[in-house]
Design a protein around this motif. Structure first.
Motif, PDB file in Angstrom:
ATOM      1  N   GLU A  25      19.248 -26.322  -9.748  1.00  0.00           N
ATOM      2  CA  GLU A  25      20.225 -25.297  -9.421  1.00  0.00           C
ATOM      3  C   GLU A  25      20.048 -24.841  -7.972  1.00  0.00           C
ATOM      4  O   GLU A  25      19.051 -25.122  -7.339  1.00  0.00           O
ATOM      5  N   GLU A  26      21.026 -24.142  -7.482  1.00  0.00           N
ATOM      6  CA  GLU A  26      21.016 -23.702  -6.091  1.00  0.00           C
ATOM      7  C   GLU A  26      20.955 -22.179  -6.020  1.00  0.00           C
ATOM      8  O   GLU A  26      21.749 -21.494  -6.654  1.00  0.00           O
ATOM      9  N   GLY A  27      20.003 -21.656  -5.285  1.00  0.00           N
ATOM     10  CA  GLY A  27      19.973 -20.244  -4.929  1.00  0.00           C
ATOM     11  C   GLY A  27      19.820 -19.251  -6.057  1.00  0.00           C
ATOM     12  O   GLY A  27      20.660 -18.366  -6.208  1.00  0.00           O
ATOM     13  N   LEU A  28      18.756 -19.350  -6.833  1.00  0.00           N
ATOM     14  CA  LEU A  28      18.533 -18.371  -7.892  1.00  0.00           C
ATOM     15  C   LEU A  28      17.914 -17.103  -7.304  1.00  0.00           C
ATOM     16  O   LEU A  28      16.837 -17.169  -6.718  1.00  0.00           O
ATOM     17  N   PRO A  29      18.564 -15.974  -7.474  1.00  0.00           N
ATOM     18  CA  PRO A  29      17.959 -14.732  -6.980  1.00  0.00           C
ATOM     19  C   PRO A  29      16.750 -14.333  -7.826  1.00  0.00           C
ATOM     20  O   PRO A  29      16.701 -14.600  -9.029  1.00  0.00           O
ATOM     21  N   PHE A  30      15.783 -13.694  -7.192  1.00  0.00           N
ATOM     22  CA  PHE A  30      14.556 -13.280  -7.872  1.00  0.00           C
ATOM     23  C   PHE A  30      14.851 -12.417  -9.089  1.00  0.00           C
ATOM     24  O   PHE A  30      14.211 -12.570 -10.129  1.00  0.00           O
ATOM     25  N   ILE A  31      15.838 -11.541  -8.998  1.00  0.00           N
ATOM     26  CA  ILE A  31      16.158 -10.651 -10.120  1.00  0.00           C
ATOM     27  C   ILE A  31      16.563 -11.464 -11.354  1.00  0.00           C
ATOM     28  O   ILE A  31      16.219 -11.114 -12.480  1.00  0.00           O
ATOM     29  N   SER A  32      17.276 -12.578 -11.162  1.00  0.00           N
ATOM     30  CA  SER A  32      17.680 -13.415 -12.300  1.00  0.00           C
ATOM     31  C   SER A  32      16.468 -14.049 -12.973  1.00  0.00           C
ATOM     32  O   SER A  32      16.408 -14.158 -14.206  1.00  0.00           O
ATOM     33  N   ALA A  39      13.501 -11.244 -20.738  1.00  0.00           N
ATOM     34  CA  ALA A  39      14.164 -11.603 -21.996  1.00  0.00           C
ATOM     35  C   ALA A  39      13.243 -12.467 -22.862  1.00  0.00           C
ATOM     36  O   ALA A  39      13.137 -12.265 -24.070  1.00  0.00           O
ATOM     37  N   GLY A  40      12.561 -13.415 -22.236  1.00  0.00           N
ATOM     38  CA  GLY A  40      11.663 -14.288 -22.973  1.00  0.00           C
ATOM     39  C   GLY A  40      10.483 -13.545 -23.584  1.00  0.00           C
ATOM     40  O   GLY A  40       9.990 -13.911 -24.647  1.00  0.00           O
ATOM     41  N   LEU A  41      10.032 -12.499 -22.911  1.00  0.00           N
ATOM     42  CA  LEU A  41       8.899 -11.708 -23.402  1.00  0.00           C
ATOM     43  C   LEU A  41       9.329 -10.495 -24.213  1.00  0.00           C
ATOM     44  O   LEU A  41       8.489  -9.770 -24.739  1.00  0.00           O
ATOM     45  N   GLY A  42      10.650 -10.254 -24.272  1.00  0.00           N
ATOM     46  CA  GLY A  42      11.151  -9.083 -24.987  1.00  0.00           C
ATOM     47  C   GLY A  42      10.801  -7.790 -24.283  1.00  0.00           C
ATOM     48  O   GLY A  42      10.576  -6.762 -24.928  1.00  0.00           O
ATOM     49  N   LEU A  43      10.778  -7.834 -22.951  1.00  0.00           N
ATOM     50  CA  LEU A  43      10.433  -6.653 -22.160  1.00  0.00           C
ATOM     51  C   LEU A  43      11.611  -6.233 -21.296  1.00  0.00           C
ATOM     52  O   LEU A  43      12.350  -7.084 -20.793  1.00  0.00           O
ATOM     53  N   PRO A  44      11.773  -4.934 -21.079  1.00  0.00           N
ATOM     54  CA  PRO A  44      12.850  -4.483 -20.194  1.00  0.00           C
ATOM     55  C   PRO A  44      12.516  -4.821 -18.735  1.00  0.00           C
ATOM     56  O   PRO A  44      11.350  -4.894 -18.358  1.00  0.00           O
ATOM     57  N   SER A  96      11.107 -24.557 -23.586  1.00  0.00           N
ATOM     58  CA  SER A  96       9.859 -25.317 -23.419  1.00  0.00           C
ATOM     59  C   SER A  96       8.606 -24.567 -23.844  1.00  0.00           C
ATOM     60  O   SER A  96       7.500 -24.978 -23.514  1.00  0.00           O
ATOM     61  N   GLY A  97       8.758 -23.471 -24.533  1.00  0.00           N
ATOM     62  CA  GLY A  97       7.592 -22.771 -25.038  1.00  0.00           C
ATOM     63  C   GLY A  97       6.889 -21.859 -24.055  1.00  0.00           C
ATOM     64  O   GLY A  97       5.746 -21.471 -24.275  1.00  0.00           O
ATOM     65  N   TYR A  98       7.536 -21.496 -22.974  1.00  0.00           N
ATOM     66  CA  TYR A  98       6.929 -20.594 -21.995  1.00  0.00           C
ATOM     67  C   TYR A  98       6.506 -19.280 -22.645  1.00  0.00           C
ATOM     68  O   TYR A  98       5.516 -18.686 -22.258  1.00  0.00           O
ATOM     69  N   PHE A  99       7.280 -18.831 -23.597  1.00  0.00           N
ATOM     70  CA  PHE A  99       7.060 -17.492 -24.149  1.00  0.00           C
ATOM     71  C   PHE A  99       6.585 -17.529 -25.593  1.00  0.00           C
ATOM     72  O   PHE A  99       6.664 -16.538 -26.292  1.00  0.00           O
ATOM     73  N   SER A 100       6.075 -18.662 -26.036  1.00  0.00           N
ATOM     74  CA  SER A 100       5.556 -18.775 -27.400  1.00  0.00           C
ATOM     75  C   SER A 100       4.263 -17.980 -27.526  1.00  0.00           C
ATOM     76  O   SER A 100       3.433 -17.986 -26.628  1.00  0.00           O
TER      77      SER A 100
END
Length: 102
Positions: A25-32, A39-44, A96-100
């Motif tokens: 992908e091109e140009g992902l902002p840090f906030i995204s 979201a993956g960790l269930g944290l705000p 890919s299991g990053y947040f398992s």
């Protein structure tokens, strides 16, 4: 270990100083990226002010404050004829299991 032909292509064909990026992908902002991790960790996730950043991020403050320097694979694609075959960052993070939890 298998040799990666991409490294050979880069050495053989790149003009000195060329920067290659293997990103789908091109140009992902840090906030995204932060939102996807939250979201993956269930944290705000919330924004903080530049004044709050040093207390929160410590030594990483400089990188976090200046990370919206989007990577692009345009040069890699043009010089090496490369195109991504794997999942983009957000799909990879979700699938890919990053947040398992073990």
């Amino acid at each position: 270990m298998a040799e990666d032909p991409g490294f050979f292509l880069a050495v053989e064909h790149a003009v000195p100083g060329t920067r290659f990026h293997a990103v789908a992908e091109e140009g992902l902002p840090f906030i995204s990226i932060a939102e996807a991790i939250g979201a993956g960790l269930g944290l705000p996730v919330r924004s903080i002010t530049p004044e709050e950043a040093p207390a929160h991020f410590g030594w990483m403050t400089f990188f976090v404050a200046n990370v919206d320097n989007p990577a692009t694979s345009a040069v890699t694609r043009a010089v090496m004829g490369w195109s991504p075959r794997e999942a983009d960052l957000f799909t990879d993070m979700r699938e890919s299991g990053y947040f398992s939890v073990a």
